[in-house]
Design an enzyme around this catalytic site. Structure first.
Site, short mmCIF file in Angstrom:
data_model
loop_
_atom_site.label_atom_id
_atom_site.label_comp_id
_atom_site.label_asym_id
_atom_site.label_seq_id
_atom_site.Cartn_x
_atom_site.Cartn_y
_atom_site.Cartn_z
N PHE A 80 -3.17 -2.70 -16.71
CA PHE A 80 -2.60 -2.68 -15.35
C PHE A 80 -3.08 -1.48 -14.54
CE2 PHE A 80 0.93 -4.79 -17.72
CZ PHE A 80 1.07 -5.93 -16.97
N ALA A 81 -3.48 -0.40 -15.22
CA ALA A 81 -3.71 0.87 -14.52
C ALA A 81 -4.78 0.70 -13.45
CB ALA A 81 -4.12 1.95 -15.52
N SER A 124 -6.65 -10.13 -9.05
CA SER A 124 -5.88 -10.39 -7.83
C SER A 124 -6.46 -11.57 -7.09
CB SER A 124 -5.95 -9.14 -6.94
OG SER A 124 -5.51 -9.45 -5.63
N TYR A 149 -10.87 -1.98 -2.55
CA TYR A 149 -9.92 -2.33 -3.62
C TYR A 149 -10.28 -3.70 -4.21
CZ TYR A 149 -5.88 -4.60 -5.68
OH TYR A 149 -5.06 -5.33 -6.52
N LYS A 153 -11.95 -5.11 -8.00
CA LYS A 153 -11.46 -6.18 -8.88
C LYS A 153 -12.59 -7.17 -9.19
CE LYS A 153 -7.10 -4.99 -9.35
NZ LYS A 153 -6.64 -4.41 -10.62
N PHE A 217 3.42 -8.83 11.37
CA PHE A 217 2.02 -8.76 11.80
C PHE A 217 1.50 -10.15 12.17
CE2 PHE A 217 1.81 -5.02 8.65
CZ PHE A 217 2.15 -4.10 9.63
P1 NAD Z 1 1.51 0.31 -9.74
O1 NAD Z 1 0.78 1.31 -8.93
O2 NAD Z 1 2.97 0.25 -9.67
O3 NAD Z 1 1.11 0.47 -11.29
C1 NAD Z 1 -0.15 0.96 -11.70
C2 NAD Z 1 0.09 2.10 -12.67
O4 NAD Z 1 -1.17 2.59 -13.13
C3 NAD Z 1 0.82 3.27 -12.02
O5 NAD Z 1 1.96 3.61 -12.80
C4 NAD Z 1 -0.21 4.39 -12.02
O6 NAD Z 1 0.40 5.66 -12.19
C5 NAD Z 1 -1.09 4.00 -13.18
N1 NAD Z 1 -2.48 4.51 -13.08
C6 NAD Z 1 -3.33 4.40 -12.04
N2 NAD Z 1 -4.50 4.98 -12.33
C7 NAD Z 1 -4.41 5.43 -13.60
C8 NAD Z 1 -5.31 6.12 -14.46
N3 NAD Z 1 -6.54 6.47 -14.06
N4 NAD Z 1 -4.89 6.44 -15.71
C9 NAD Z 1 -3.63 6.12 -16.12
N5 NAD Z 1 -2.74 5.48 -15.33
C10 NAD Z 1 -3.13 5.14 -14.09
O7 NAD Z 1 0.87 -1.13 -9.41
P2 NAD Z 1 1.34 -2.58 -9.84
O8 NAD Z 1 1.82 -3.27 -8.62
O9 NAD Z 1 2.19 -2.52 -11.03
O10 NAD Z 1 -0.06 -3.21 -10.20
C11 NAD Z 1 -0.57 -3.24 -11.50
C12 NAD Z 1 -1.96 -3.86 -11.49
O11 NAD Z 1 -1.88 -5.15 -10.90
C13 NAD Z 1 -2.96 -3.07 -10.64
O12 NAD Z 1 -4.22 -3.12 -11.31
C14 NAD Z 1 -3.03 -3.86 -9.36
O13 NAD Z 1 -4.27 -3.71 -8.71
C15 NAD Z 1 -2.82 -5.27 -9.84
N6 NAD Z 1 -2.29 -6.15 -8.79
C16 NAD Z 1 -1.13 -5.81 -8.16
C17 NAD Z 1 -0.64 -6.61 -7.13
C18 NAD Z 1 0.63 -6.24 -6.41
O14 NAD Z 1 0.86 -6.75 -5.32
N7 NAD Z 1 1.51 -5.40 -6.92
C19 NAD Z 1 -1.31 -7.76 -6.77
C20 NAD Z 1 -2.49 -8.09 -7.43
C21 NAD Z 1 -2.96 -7.28 -8.44
C1 UD1 Z 2 -1.93 -7.51 0.25
C2 UD1 Z 2 -3.40 -7.18 0.15
C3 UD1 Z 2 -3.98 -7.92 -1.04
C4 UD1 Z 2 -3.23 -7.55 -2.29
C5 UD1 Z 2 -1.75 -7.85 -2.10
C6 UD1 Z 2 -0.95 -7.38 -3.27
C7 UD1 Z 2 -4.08 -6.71 2.46
C8 UD1 Z 2 -4.90 -7.17 3.60
N1 UD1 Z 2 -4.07 -7.54 1.39
O1 UD1 Z 2 -1.80 -8.90 0.40
O2 UD1 Z 2 -5.34 -7.61 -1.21
O3 UD1 Z 2 -3.71 -8.26 -3.41
O4 UD1 Z 2 -1.28 -7.14 -0.95
O5 UD1 Z 2 0.40 -7.54 -3.02
O6 UD1 Z 2 -3.47 -5.66 2.47
N2 UD1 Z 2 3.46 -8.21 6.67
C9 UD1 Z 2 4.17 -7.95 7.80
N3 UD1 Z 2 4.73 -6.72 7.98
C10 UD1 Z 2 4.61 -5.72 7.04
C11 UD1 Z 2 3.88 -6.00 5.87
C12 UD1 Z 2 3.31 -7.25 5.71
O7 UD1 Z 2 4.30 -8.83 8.68
O8 UD1 Z 2 5.12 -4.62 7.25
C13 UD1 Z 2 2.89 -9.54 6.46
C14 UD1 Z 2 1.39 -9.54 6.26
O9 UD1 Z 2 0.72 -9.62 7.48
C15 UD1 Z 2 1.19 -10.77 5.38
C16 UD1 Z 2 2.49 -10.85 4.58
O10 UD1 Z 2 3.44 -10.09 5.29
O11 UD1 Z 2 1.06 -11.90 6.17
C17 UD1 Z 2 2.37 -10.31 3.18
O12 UD1 Z 2 1.80 -9.00 3.27
P1 UD1 Z 2 1.58 -8.08 1.99
O13 UD1 Z 2 2.85 -7.99 1.24
O14 UD1 Z 2 0.94 -6.83 2.45
O15 UD1 Z 2 0.58 -8.92 1.09
P2 UD1 Z 2 -0.87 -9.53 1.45
O16 UD1 Z 2 -1.31 -9.13 2.79
O17 UD1 Z 2 -0.81 -10.98 1.15
#
Ligand code: NAD
Ligand code: UD1
Length: 339
Positions: A80-81, A124, A149, A153, A217
């Site tokens: 996940f990191a 993602s 970002y 991925k 937005f």
């Molecule tokens: P998060 O930031 O809460 O968790 C990521 C964790 O990784 C954090 O605790 C951070 O401290 C740790 N980390 C980052 N870099 C590190 C490093 N170099 N060494 C050790 N630890 C490190 O994020 P999350 O929402 O839990 O996401 C987890 C994964 O899922 C990420 O790779 C993220 O890109 C992916 N992802 C998240 C979402 C989302 O919306 N939350 C969507 C799609 C993909």
């Molecule tokens: C965003 C990222 C996407 C990432 C995902 C993880 C962008 C452009 N895309 O997706 O790459 O994988 O987060 O969760 O940042 N919105 C509002 N007001 C706000 C925040 C969001 O209206 O303050 C709207 C956005 O325009 C969107 C929806 O809510 O239509 C969801 O937004 P968000 O939670 O940021 O997710 P994504 O944009 O889908």
């Protein structure tokens, strides 16, 4: 299985740790806490009723990563990191590529050296880019993304495919849609630092009084109510998807690399989410409709049938549960985790 969970103190990682224990696995956390608080760890022990081994270092420290995996006994890694803020990645692309690719390199080298051959990776929906037909299907190509970002991925997926082709590692590429919600206890949840970028944590902070108004937005998208639609998935369903993928790789040694969408398979608009959160919290969410956010798409969701057929997994929790669980976490922890 003894499973190294990188980023296990973060939002999705922490919820997955709890479910790994419930499924009979032994998670070991490594996290640099660049985007999390160590105070999540005692809460994981409280929720699981067990001691959770944890290590605090940056995975790019190749010696430390190799030493940890060299302790032996690991059956798999869930990676996940990483750094995940789209906007920030445009301002600090080098930091994003360095962190997200660097952690993966150090891990793959250490896994190779110490014979750990199974990896579940956090990808993602952003890898589908702007042209993919909706709903998104795993076979879609080419994979492209509009932010550093997202490109990190796409690159990590490609690197993992190349290494998997050598037989050195077997990989599940899990493409998450929009994770929201929290553990039903309200003890762990999403705790973004600074102003939230994502919709759900922003709404939750408005409801709890940390922020005044939501900015919606864009109100002129070609959707039923004019606001953008996304495929929100409860983090508990997402965590369960990791356990399912891990078990599937164990039971199917012929798989070298496979992609699975983890989404609910339907779109929910911004205004539908606002209404659901108002109902769940009993609080008003004042908002203004403003210009579209650059880079946002009108509507997308997953075709989640591959995960259902192959992993026997599907998202079951409703938008109402996502809001209720987020609210329970946010109202009990208005400032997030203690420092
Ligand atoms: P998060 O930031 O809460 O968790 C990521 C964790 O990784 C954090 O605790 C951070 O401290 C740790 N980390 C980052 N870099 C590190 C490093 N170099 N060494 C050790 N630890 C490190 O994020 P999350 O929402 O839990 O996401 C987890 C994964 O899922 C990420 O790779 C993220 O890109 C992916 N992802 C998240 C979402 C989302 O919306 N939350 C969507 C799609 C993909
Ligand atoms: C965003 C990222 C996407 C990432 C995902 C993880 C962008 C452009 N895309 O997706 O790459 O994988 O987060 O969760 O940042 N919105 C509002 N007001 C706000 C925040 C969001 O209206 O303050 C709207 C956005 O325009 C969107 C929806 O809510 O239509 C969801 O937004 P968000 O939670 O940021 O997710 P994504 O944009 O889908």
């Amino acid at each position: 299985m003894r499973v190294l969970v990188t980023g296990g103190a973060g939002y999705i990682g922490s919820h997955t740790v709890v479910q790994l224990v419930a499924a009979g696995h032994e998670p070991v956390v490594v996290d640099s806490h660049v985007n999390s608080r160590p105070s999540v760890l005692p809460r994981l022990e409280e929720l699981t009723g067990t001691r959770i081994e944890s290590h605090g270092f940056d995975l790019r420290d190749a010696d430390a990563t190799s030493a940890l995996l060299g302790e032996g006994g690991f059956d798999a890694v869930i990676h996940f990191a990483g750094l995940k803020a789209v906007g920030e990645s445009g301002r600090s692309p080098l930091e994003y590529y360095d962190n997200n690719l660097g952690t993966t390199f150090a891990l793959l080298r250490a896994m190779g050296r110490h014979g750990v051959g199974t990896l579940v990776f956090s990808s993602s929906a952003t890898v589908y880019g702007e042209q993919a037909p909706v709903p998104y299907r795993e076979g879609h190509e080419p994979l492209v993304s509009s932010s550093p970002y997202g490109r990190s991925k796409v690159m990590q997926e490609q690197i993992l495919r190349d290494v998997a082709a050598t037989g050195a590692v077997r990989v599940a590429l899990l493409r998450y849609f929009n994770p929201v919600g929290a553990h039903p206890s309200g003890r762990i949840g999403e705790d973004p630092q600074g102003i939230p970028n994502n919709l759900m944590p922003f709404i939750a902070q408005v409801a709890v009084g940390r922020r005044e108004r939501l900015q919606v937005f864009g109100g002129d998208y070609p959707t039923a109510d004019g606001t953008a639609e996304r495929d929100y998935i409860h983090v508990e369903d997402l965590a369960a998807g990791h356990v399912a993928a891990l078990d599937h790789l164990r039971d199917h040694p012929e798989i070298r690399v496979r992609e699975w969408n983890l989404g609910g398979g339907r779109g929910t608009s911004v205004l539908e989410m606002v209404a659901a959160f108002e109902a769940a919290s009993g609080r008003p969410i004042p908002y203004d409709v403003v210009d579209r956010r650059a880079g946002d798409l009108p509507a997308f969701w997953a075709d989640a049938s591959r995960a259902e057929v192959e992993l026997g997994w599907r998202a079951t929790r409703t938008i109402e549960q996502m809001c209720a669980d987020t609210w329970r976490w946010q109202s009990a922890n208005p400032q997030g985790y203690p420092a």
